[in-house]
Design a protein around this motif. Structure first.
Motif: not given
Length: 366
Positions: A5-30
């Protein structure tokens, strides 16, 4: 259960953060946020001791596709650093997957999953699937031709690149693309059709790289000695025979003839054999100097005098020496060497005969 369960929770959180990282306008931050998520994936893999490594590799591959789609939909220029980091992470996990699946102990425990046998008389491959060392299914794959091998190899490369999320398999496996001609594209097609993408990579790695690895599948070729036999032309049968010999991964090569069949078990290509294949087994040495031949002849002559062979006197014919002016015999080579003759020769050693008169002109030492 809690660990899963802990593994699945961490994986879901990572997947959401990856999708969010693409949306940053500044390439350095992204770029920074994406790299941070990739590091978390590798850390999660270490924590789970590679138990879910194939799933994590798939997540990285999907992240690459998602990033390309996001940039395309929003007219963004993809960041080369982000693409590079995603590719590196995917290759690192993929190499680890192949290493785990080809570990000797793991292969022994798992057993053979699939056996592929080509028969030249039938012109097809028989594919046998196993589970827990029990035969579960047998399929037959017909071969249309063995001529257009270049086109077939291009097709399998396109399939592999697509299944590999656009990542080049040669970069992934660390092999030379120029040696891809050694592979049998039909074998790769069959493995991909059976859903064994990693097996196809193992096959390509061993054939091109030449390093023997432990693998959970077997390949066998049954070829007719007479190239005119079978469903294909002699030229096509010859092509298949060449591929079978280049195919280091095949466990057995069987040559079938009218009288008997010849089984060729391919040896393991260890380091010594790998070096030996680049050395000419029958070198031709040229003489360094012109007098080498005469020198060899003199050596042979010395050996013959040291170890003379016994020759019968009846078989030896020595010519007579005749004086041309007197027509008298000055010497007869065929005179029997009796004791009296030998004693006479010992008394007068080195006689000199006048060739004009035939008389003895001088005596040597007595």
């Amino acid at each position: 259960m809690k660990k899963q369960i802990n593994y699945q929770e961490q994986l879901n959180a990572i997947c959401k953060d990856i999708q969010k990282s693409f949306t940053y306008k500044i390439n350095t931050i992204s770029s920074f946020k994406t790299k941070q998520c990739l590091r978390r994936i590798k850390k999660l893999n270490r924590q789970t001791n590679n138990q879910n490594i194939e799933e994590l590799r798939y997540v990285v591959g999907r992240a690459k596709q998602a990033y390309s789609k996001y940039c395309r939909d929003n007219n963004y220029i993809p960041d080369s650093e982000v693409n590079k980091k995603i590719k590196q992470t995917f290759i690192e996990l993929s190499r680890k997957v192949i290493k785990i699946n080809t570990k000797k102990q793991n292969v022994m425990n798992k057993g053979t999953d699939i056996k592929i046998e080509y028969n030249s008389d039938r012109g097809s491959y028989l594919v046998s699937n196993y589970k827990n060392n029990n035969l579960t299914q047998v399929k037959e794959f017909k071969v249309k031709d063995v001529k257009h091998l270049g086109g077939k190899r291009k097709q399998v490369l396109d399939r592999l690149t697509h299944l590999n999320f656009g990542i080049n398999i040669f970069d992934e496996l660390g092999i030379n693309e120029r040696d891809f001609y050694k592979t049998n594209p039909d074998i790769i097609h069959i493995l991909l059709n059976e859903g064994r993408v990693d097996y196809a990579k193992m096959y390509i790695k061993e054939v091109i790289d030449g390093t023997t690895i432990h693998k959970p599948f077997e390949i066998k070729y049954v070829l007719n000695k007479d190239l005119k036999q079978g469903v294909f032309s002699p030229e096509e049968n010859k092509n298949m025979k060449k591929m079978a010999k280049l195919d280091r991964i095949s466990n057995e090569l069987v040559i079938v003839g009218k009288k008997k069949q010849k089984n060729i078990i391919k040896p393991k290509l260890n380091f010594a054999r790998k070096i030996k294949q680049y050395i000419n087994p029958n070198p031709v040495f040229e003489p360094k100097f012109a007098f080498d031949t005469a020198k060899i002849a003199r050596i042979k002559n010395i050996k013959m005098t040291k170890n003379p062979t016994v020759i019968s006197a009846e078989n030896v014919s020595v010519p007579k020496l005749i004086n041309k002016k007197t027509n008298k015999i000055t010497a007869d080579g065929n005179i029997s060497l009796n004791d009296e003759y030998i004693n006479q020769r010992q008394k007068a050693v080195g006689q000199y005969v006048n060739t004009h008169t035939g008389k003895i002109a001088a005596h040597g030492a007595r």
